[in-house]
Design a protein around this motif. Structure first.
Motif, mmCIF file in Angstrom:
data_model
loop_
_atom_site.group_PDB
_atom_site.id
_atom_site.type_symbol
_atom_site.label_atom_id
_atom_site.label_comp_id
_atom_site.label_asym_id
_atom_site.label_seq_id
_atom_site.Cartn_x
_atom_site.Cartn_y
_atom_site.Cartn_z
ATOM 1 N N ALA A 142 0.285 6.101 -4.564
ATOM 2 C CA ALA A 142 0.371 4.667 -4.285
ATOM 3 C C ALA A 142 0.419 4.401 -2.782
ATOM 4 O O ALA A 142 -0.298 3.540 -2.269
ATOM 5 C CB ALA A 142 1.599 4.069 -4.966
ATOM 6 N N LEU A 143 1.254 5.169 -2.067
ATOM 7 C CA LEU A 143 1.386 4.901 -0.629
ATOM 8 C C LEU A 143 0.161 5.377 0.147
ATOM 9 O O LEU A 143 -0.225 4.746 1.145
ATOM 10 C CB LEU A 143 2.672 5.525 -0.077
ATOM 11 C CG LEU A 143 3.952 4.674 -0.245
ATOM 12 C CD1 LEU A 143 3.745 3.255 0.276
ATOM 13 C CD2 LEU A 143 4.461 4.609 -1.650
ATOM 14 N N THR A 144 -0.483 6.454 -0.310
ATOM 15 C CA THR A 144 -1.737 6.885 0.338
ATOM 16 C C THR A 144 -2.798 5.806 0.139
ATOM 17 O O THR A 144 -3.522 5.436 1.070
ATOM 18 C CB THR A 144 -2.226 8.220 -0.261
ATOM 19 O OG1 THR A 144 -1.248 9.221 -0.007
ATOM 20 C CG2 THR A 144 -3.535 8.666 0.357
ATOM 21 N N SER A 145 -2.899 5.296 -1.087
ATOM 22 C CA SER A 145 -3.900 4.256 -1.367
ATOM 23 C C SER A 145 -3.599 2.992 -0.562
ATOM 24 O O SER A 145 -4.497 2.390 0.043
ATOM 25 C CB SER A 145 -3.905 3.915 -2.859
ATOM 26 O OG SER A 145 -4.121 5.068 -3.631
ATOM 27 N N TRP A 146 -2.337 2.604 -0.550
ATOM 28 C CA TRP A 146 -1.933 1.361 0.122
ATOM 29 C C TRP A 146 -2.233 1.418 1.620
ATOM 30 O O TRP A 146 -2.903 0.542 2.171
ATOM 31 C CB TRP A 146 -0.446 1.127 -0.119
ATOM 32 C CG TRP A 146 0.131 -0.071 0.568
ATOM 33 C CD1 TRP A 146 0.999 -0.075 1.620
ATOM 34 C CD2 TRP A 146 -0.101 -1.453 0.241
ATOM 35 N NE1 TRP A 146 1.321 -1.366 1.966
ATOM 36 C CE2 TRP A 146 0.652 -2.232 1.145
ATOM 37 C CE3 TRP A 146 -0.887 -2.101 -0.708
ATOM 38 C CZ2 TRP A 146 0.664 -3.624 1.116
ATOM 39 C CZ3 TRP A 146 -0.888 -3.497 -0.735
ATOM 40 C CH2 TRP A 146 -0.119 -4.240 0.164
ATOM 41 N N THR A 147 -1.762 2.477 2.280
ATOM 42 C CA THR A 147 -1.953 2.515 3.736
ATOM 43 C C THR A 147 -3.428 2.607 4.104
ATOM 44 O O THR A 147 -3.879 2.002 5.081
ATOM 45 C CB THR A 147 -1.147 3.663 4.385
ATOM 46 O OG1 THR A 147 -1.246 3.521 5.806
ATOM 47 C CG2 THR A 147 -1.624 5.042 3.997
ATOM 48 N N ASN A 148 -4.214 3.345 3.297
ATOM 49 C CA ASN A 148 -5.605 3.545 3.700
ATOM 50 C C ASN A 148 -6.516 2.381 3.331
ATOM 51 O O ASN A 148 -7.450 2.076 4.065
ATOM 52 C CB ASN A 148 -6.113 4.876 3.143
ATOM 53 C CG ASN A 148 -5.438 6.019 3.880
ATOM 54 O OD1 ASN A 148 -5.573 6.137 5.093
ATOM 55 N ND2 ASN A 148 -4.662 6.821 3.172
ATOM 56 N N GLU A 287 7.821 4.809 9.865
ATOM 57 C CA GLU A 287 6.504 4.324 9.446
ATOM 58 C C GLU A 287 6.402 4.324 7.918
ATOM 59 O O GLU A 287 5.885 3.388 7.312
ATOM 60 C CB GLU A 287 5.395 5.176 10.072
ATOM 61 C CG GLU A 287 4.068 4.468 10.015
ATOM 62 C CD GLU A 287 2.937 5.171 10.754
ATOM 63 O OE1 GLU A 287 1.793 4.756 10.576
ATOM 64 O OE2 GLU A 287 3.204 6.148 11.492
ATOM 65 N N LYS A 288 6.931 5.392 7.283
ATOM 66 C CA LYS A 288 6.891 5.446 5.817
ATOM 67 C C LYS A 288 7.724 4.307 5.219
ATOM 68 O O LYS A 288 7.326 3.677 4.233
ATOM 69 C CB LYS A 288 7.411 6.799 5.324
ATOM 70 C CG LYS A 288 6.427 7.940 5.585
ATOM 71 C CD LYS A 288 7.007 9.280 5.211
ATOM 72 C CE LYS A 288 6.023 10.409 5.513
ATOM 73 N NZ LYS A 288 6.593 11.737 5.387
ATOM 74 N N ALA A 289 8.883 4.033 5.839
ATOM 75 C CA ALA A 289 9.744 2.966 5.319
ATOM 76 C C ALA A 289 9.023 1.621 5.387
ATOM 77 O O ALA A 289 9.081 0.816 4.446
ATOM 78 C CB ALA A 289 11.059 2.918 6.109
ATOM 79 N N SER A 294 6.237 -2.862 2.510
ATOM 80 C CA SER A 294 5.084 -3.766 2.339
ATOM 81 C C SER A 294 4.435 -3.543 0.969
ATOM 82 O O SER A 294 4.040 -4.499 0.296
ATOM 83 C CB SER A 294 4.077 -3.628 3.484
ATOM 84 O OG SER A 294 3.507 -2.343 3.507
ATOM 85 N N PHE A 295 4.373 -2.269 0.518
ATOM 86 C CA PHE A 295 3.791 -2.015 -0.806
ATOM 87 C C PHE A 295 4.662 -2.621 -1.903
ATOM 88 O O PHE A 295 4.156 -3.249 -2.837
ATOM 89 C CB PHE A 295 3.612 -0.510 -1.034
ATOM 90 C CG PHE A 295 3.148 -0.175 -2.429
ATOM 91 C CD1 PHE A 295 1.872 -0.515 -2.854
ATOM 92 C CD2 PHE A 295 4.000 0.446 -3.340
ATOM 93 C CE1 PHE A 295 1.444 -0.239 -4.151
ATOM 94 C CE2 PHE A 295 3.583 0.724 -4.624
ATOM 95 C CZ PHE A 295 2.296 0.382 -5.037
ATOM 96 N N GLU A 296 5.985 -2.437 -1.768
ATOM 97 C CA GLU A 296 6.881 -2.975 -2.820
ATOM 98 C C GLU A 296 6.741 -4.484 -2.932
ATOM 99 O O GLU A 296 6.774 -5.025 -4.039
ATOM 100 C CB GLU A 296 8.335 -2.614 -2.515
ATOM 101 C CG GLU A 296 8.715 -1.218 -2.999
ATOM 102 C CD GLU A 296 10.207 -0.962 -2.924
ATOM 103 O OE1 GLU A 296 10.803 -1.321 -1.883
ATOM 104 O OE2 GLU A 296 10.758 -0.409 -3.893
ATOM 105 N N LEU A 308 -0.822 -1.278 -11.748
ATOM 106 C CA LEU A 308 -0.499 -0.334 -10.675
ATOM 107 C C LEU A 308 0.183 0.931 -11.206
ATOM 108 O O LEU A 308 0.837 1.662 -10.457
ATOM 109 C CB LEU A 308 0.378 -1.016 -9.608
ATOM 110 C CG LEU A 308 -0.315 -2.153 -8.846
ATOM 111 C CD1 LEU A 308 0.632 -2.774 -7.817
ATOM 112 C CD2 LEU A 308 -1.593 -1.677 -8.149
ATOM 113 N N THR A 309 0.009 1.185 -12.491
ATOM 114 C CA THR A 309 0.559 2.407 -13.089
ATOM 115 C C THR A 309 -0.379 3.571 -12.788
ATOM 116 O O THR A 309 -1.588 3.454 -13.003
ATOM 117 C CB THR A 309 0.689 2.227 -14.619
ATOM 118 O OG1 THR A 309 1.527 1.102 -14.869
ATOM 119 C CG2 THR A 309 1.280 3.464 -15.276
#
Ligand SMILES: NC(=O)c1ccc[n+]([C@@H]2O[C@H](COP(=O)([O-])OP(=O)(O)OC[C@H]3O[C@@H](n4cnc5c(N)ncnc54)[C@H](OP(=O)(O)O)[C@@H]3O)[C@@H](O)[C@H]2O)c1
Length: 347
Positions: A142-148, A287-289, A294-296, A308-309
């Protein structure tokens, strides 16, 4: 505690069948960290590379594999004395998390174990609508997809994104997230039949990696795509650039196809193309936080719908970790492989 064996041998000599469930020292949460009793933890390609000696953990990270996990907080690290005796059951400083909270953790390593210590900035609250198995395979993809897609790729509603290795754990999540962002999605991979199920997630186009890719993409989108999210790298990058619109962007986040590419720089220059590299694991806690918050806030109203499952290929008990790594190495997996504890912790 028990943990998946860290591979510490020579580069290239690790074998998936050599991975096992072994005794390992308990992690100790330090300042700002919490201790999590793990319920489930997923495998990633990065774990396989690490196990083969090709992707060492960043300085200070656990040598145990596992970039994502979920579980229950059992202790909070003490700010002044990070030893087991000093671990308190009180609330952690200014952290929103406390003992008993059910959480999902984005890790630099250590998740494939009974317990893991992690900074509270790398935690998400476990979405109630996700099972433990789904939550165990959420954080990294999820976080890889979100940031990229959002930060590195600047994707906005109405644009078109081409995602390579789209049947992978990360790729399949990128497809779901890109649809939620209102984008049009074209998926690419080596075998078309592995990509067809992604149409159910909303992918409008399916193309094969290789020399014909740019032509196939332009049959679907005559002007080309706005963004390429490339999980493959290698010589295929040239045809991905050819599939971009003028002023299009390519974000490179994987090198499964190789570390070297020959690309037409005149095309990059003339068509004002942008190429950017991106890694998540080595980023700072801060940066991860920021990414997690932002994703949450984007995901909060979307969990219930299931959009988003993460896609789960299979789950196996931790004791069968060798089987899990061997399955990952076959490259026939569709979505995530998740390891779970067999003692009813996952119910
Ligand atoms: N930069 C970052 O921050 C970041 C974070 C996480 C993951 N990643 C990267 O994202 C990629 C996917 O990771 P994952 O854990 O989601 O993988 P995964 O679930 O194990 O899936 C891998 C899939 O990639 C495809 N593939 C494998 N070797 C390939 C090759 N030589 N050429 C083309 N396609 C190939 C295969 O699908 P087909 O057979 O369908 O082609 C395979 O099933 C990896 O490159 C990983 O390093 C990057």
């Amino acid at each position: 505690m028990k943990a998946v064996s860290p591979y510490l041998g020579k580069a290239g000599s690790g074998k998936p069948q050599a991975v096992s469930w072994v005794d390992h020292a308990d992690p100790v949460p330090g300042a700002g960290e919490v201790l999590i009793e793990v319920r489930a933890a997923a495998l990633n390609r990065g774990d396989l590379l690490q196990m083969r000696g090709l992707y060492p953990p960043p300085a200070g990270a656990s040598p145990v594999p596992g970039l994502e996990a979920c579980g229950v907080i059992t202790a909070i690290g003490n700010a002044t004395d990070p030893t087991p005796d000093a671990v308190s059951e009180a609330e952690a400083g200014d952290s929103e998390f406390k003992v008993g909270d059910e959480v999902v953790a984005l890790l630099a390593g250590g998740g494939q174990a009974e317990r893991v210590a992690v900074h509270s900035g790398q935690l998400l609250k476990k979405p109630e609508s996700l099972t433990w198995i789904e939550a165990g395979g959420l954080a990294e993809v999820a976080l890889t997809s979100w940031t990229n897609l959002v930060h590195e790729g600047s994707l906005v509603a109405g644009q078109t994104v081409l995602i390579t290795a789209a049947a992978s754990g990360v790729g399949s999540y990128c497809v779901r997230l890109a649809k939620e962002l209102g984008a049009n999605v074209v998926v690419a991979g080596r075998k078309l039949q592995r990509l067809e199920p992604l149409r159910d997630f909303g992918a409008e186009g399916v193309v094969q990696l290789g020399e014909g890719l740019a032509k196939d993409v332009r049959e679907l989108c005559p002007n080309g795509v706005d963004l390429v999210l490339d999980l493959v790298g290698g010589h295929g990058v040239a045809s991905l650039l050819a599939a971009l619109k003028d002023r299009g962007r390519l974000v490179l986040l994987g090198l499964m196809g190789g570390t070297v590419a020959e690309i037409p720089l005149s095309d990059v220059l003339r068509r004002r193309l942008e190429i950017r590299g991106s890694v998540l694991r080595a980023r700072s806690v801060e940066e991860k936080a920021g990414l997690i918050r932002s994703f949450e806030s984007f995901a909060a109203s979307r969990w219930e719908s299931g959009c988003l499952t993460p896609l789960i290929d299979r789950s196996l008990p931790f004791e069968q970790v060798s089987e899990a790594y061997q399955a990952l190495a076959t490259e026939e997996v569709f979505g995530k492989i998740v390891l779970t504890h067999s003692l009813g912790r996952c119910e």
